[in-house]
Scaffold this active site. Structure first.
Site, PDB file in Angstrom:
ATOM      1  N   ALA A 114       0.851  -1.184   0.000  1.00 45.14           N
ATOM      2  CA  ALA A 114       0.000   0.000   0.000  1.00 45.14           C
ATOM      3  C   ALA A 114       0.891   1.240   0.000  1.00 45.14           C
ATOM      4  CB  ALA A 114      -0.912   0.004   1.219  1.00 45.14           C
ATOM      5  N   LYS A 115       0.311   2.372  -0.287  1.00 43.66           N
ATOM      6  CA  LYS A 115       1.055   3.633  -0.213  1.00 43.66           C
ATOM      7  C   LYS A 115       0.065   4.776  -0.117  1.00 43.66           C
ATOM      8  CE  LYS A 115       5.521   4.881  -0.668  1.00 43.66           C
ATOM      9  NZ  LYS A 115       6.710   4.031  -0.500  1.00 43.66           N
ATOM     10  N   GLY A 116       0.532   5.885   0.430  1.00 45.60           N
ATOM     11  CA  GLY A 116      -0.327   7.060   0.521  1.00 45.60           C
ATOM     12  C   GLY A 116       0.458   8.321   0.240  1.00 45.60           C
TER      13      GLY A 116
END
Ligand code: GLU
Length: 426
Positions: A114-116
Site C-alpha cells: 500500500a502507499k499514501g
C-alpha cells in the site's frame, strides 16, 4: 481540482505506473501457470482519493488532495509509507503501492502493498499546518487503515513526528491507543530502535552483498556517489564512509557536491541539519546536475525520487554497481542500457527493503508490547536482507536474468500463489 496524470501514456515520459507495468510484463514469461492471475498485479485492489481541507496560520482555507492505495493484500495487510510532495499523483501512489507489494513479497514479509500521499509542499508550511494536514488526512482515510488492514509509515517528507500525529488521530477515533496502526513512530511512542536508520542501513547491506559478489572491496576506498541526502541517502553515505569507502559525490535538489578524495560526511550532516539541504557546503567542488551521472564511480546510489535514470542519462553512467535506495529510480529502457553496459543494478524492491523490514519488527513489537535491543534489530535486519539477496541472486543466475527480474519472479510467484490458494470470492 482533481488532476489526472496521463504522463505514462506518452512514450518519452513513462511515469512510475508505466514503469511498473513494463516491469510486470517482463516477468510474465517466468510465472508458468500462475500467469493466468497476472491481471491482479496490474491494477490496485483499492484506491482512495480524499480532500484534505485545513486552515492555514494566516486564516485562509487550503485544500490538498490525499491518496491511499492498497495494491494487493493477498499475503497480509497493506503496508507502505505516506509521502508529502507537491507532485504526488494518484498514478504515482499506485506505482509506489505496487512496488511495496513486490518488495514485501521479495523479502518475505507477511504484508501486501500500500502507499499514501498528500499533494503538498511541506517546506512552505509551518509545523502546526503540517500537523493539521497529517491529522485531517488520517481521519479521512481512517476507514481503510488499521493495524490488521493497512499500516502506513514514513516516506518522502514524512518523519516520525508525522507518524505520532497519525497514530494519535487514529487512536482518538478508536477511543484507545492503537500503537500498531503506523510504524516509524518515535521510540518513546512504540517506535522501534533502528527504524530511522533502517532504509539507509539496508542500502549499505545490499551494497556490501553486491560488491562482494563483484569482487569489489568497499573498505579499500571504493568510490561512491549518492543522489539524495534525506533519511536514506544520508545514512547510507555515513555507513559507506565509516566502512572505509570514499563518498566522492552527493546530489540533492539544491545542488551537486564533488570531492575526489571523499566528502566529509559528518560535517555535511551537521551542515544539512542546520540548513535543510546540502547547498552552501564549503571546501568541495560543485558540479551541474548532469555531470553527477557521468562521474566514474564503483557504486552509484540513487536515493531520491522516481525516474532519475532514464535512457537519456543511462548511456553516460560510468559505475560498476547501482543500488536503488529510492523507489523506481530507473526506467525499463535505462535498465536495458545498464545491463548491456555490464552495470549490476540492485533493484529498489531488495535494496531499500530495510525500512519496511524494521517497520515489520516495530509492528510485531507493538503487538507483543515487548521491545528488542538495537543490536538484536540490526542483526535480524542483516539476516533478512542477506537471505533475500541470496535467494534473488540465485534465481538471477538460474534464469540468466537481471536481479530486478529475479526479484519480480520471486515476489510475483509468492503473491500469485497466495492469490490462487485463496481463490476468488464469491
Ligand atoms: N516508505 C518506505 C518504503 O518505501 C517504508 C515503508 C514502511 O515502512 O512501511 O519502503
Amino acid at each position: 481540482m482533481l488532476e489526472q496524470d496521463l504522463s505514462y501514456l506518452q512514450p518519452d515520459k513513462l511515469g512510475p505506473w508505466g514503469t511498473y507495468l513494463q516491469q510486470i510484463d517482463r516477468v510474465v514469461p517466468y510465472l508458468g501457470k500462475l500467469s493466468r492471475w497476472i491481471e491482479t498485479l496490474k491494477r490496485p485492489k483499492r484506491s482512495m482519493i480524499v480532500d484534505v481541507p485545513v486552515e492555514l496560520d494566516d486564516g485562509t482555507i487550503a485544500h490538498f488532495e490525499g491518496y491511499r492505495v492498497q495494491h494487493n493484500t493477498s499475503r497480509g495487510p497493506g503496508k507502505g509509507g505516506v509521502r508529502f510532495h507537491q507532485e504526488v499523483t494518484l498514478s504515482e501512489v499506485m506505482a509506489l503501492a505496487a512496488w511495496m507489494s513486490i518488495k514485501n513479497a521479495a523479502v518475505n514479509l507477511p504484508y501486501g502493498g500500500a502507499k499514501g500521499g498528500v499533494r503538498v509542499n511541506p517546506h512552505t508550511l509551518s509545523n502546526k499546518e503540517i500537523e493539521r494536514i497529517a491529522r485531517r488526512y488520517t481521519s479521512e482515510i481512517k476507514m481503510v487503515i488499521g493495524p490488521n488492514s493497512d499500516i502506513p509509515a514514513p516516506d518522502v517528507n514524512a518523519n516520525e513526528q508525522v507518524m505520532a500525529w497519525m497514530m494519535d488521530t487514529y487512536s482518538m477515533h478508536q477511543g484507545r491507543t492503537v500503537m500498531g496502526v503506523v510504524t516509524g513512530k518515535p521510540v518513546a511512542l512504540g517506535g522501534s530502535l533502528g527504524r530511522k536508520e533502517a532504509t539507509g542501513r539496508g542500502v549499505f547491506i545490499a551494497s556490501s552483498e553486491a560488491a562482494r559478489r563483484k569482487g569489489l572491496d568497499i573498505a579499500a576506498g571504493a568510490r561512491v556517489a549518492v543522489q539524495g541526502f534525506g533519511n536514506v541517502g544520508s545514512v547510507a553515505a555515513r555507513l559507506f564512509n565509516e566502512a572505509g569507502a570514499k563518498v566522492i559525490a552527493i546530489q540533492d535538489h539544491t545542488g551537486t557536491l564533488y570531492q575526489p578524495t571523499g566528502i566529509d560526511i559528518i560535517q555535511l550532516l551537521t551542515h544539512a541539519a542546520r540548513h535543510g539541504a546540502i547547498a552552501g557546503f564549503e571546501g568541495v567542488q560543485t558540479l551541474n546536475s548532469e555531470e553527477f551521472w557521468e562521474l566514474e564511480t564503483d557504486l552509484l546510489i540513487p536515493a531520491a525520487l522516481e525516474g532519475q535514470i532514464s535512457e537519456k542519462n543511462a548511456p553516460r553512467i560510468r559505475t560498476k554497481i547501482i543500488v536503488e535506495g529510492a523507489n523506481g529510480p530507473t526506467t525499463p529502457a535505462a535498465d536495458d542500457i545498464l545491463n548491456e553496459h555490464g552495470i549490476l543494478v540492485i533493484p529498489d524492491v531488495i535494496a531499500n527493503a530495510g525500512g519496511v523490514t524494521v517497520s515489520y519488527f516495530e509492528w510485531v513489537q507493538d503487538f507483543s508490547s515487548f521491545f528488542w535491543t538495537e543490536t538484536e534489530i540490526n542483526h535480524r535486519l542483516e539476516r533478512i536482507m542477506c537471505d533475500a539477496f541470496a535467494a534473488v541472486w540465485q534465481v538471477a543466475q538460474e534464469h540468466r536474468v537481471s536481479v530486478r527480474t529475479a526479484a519480480y519472479i520471486v515476489a510475483c510467484t509468492r503473491i500469485l500463489m497466495a492469490r490462487e490458494m485463496r481463490g476468488l470470492y464469491p
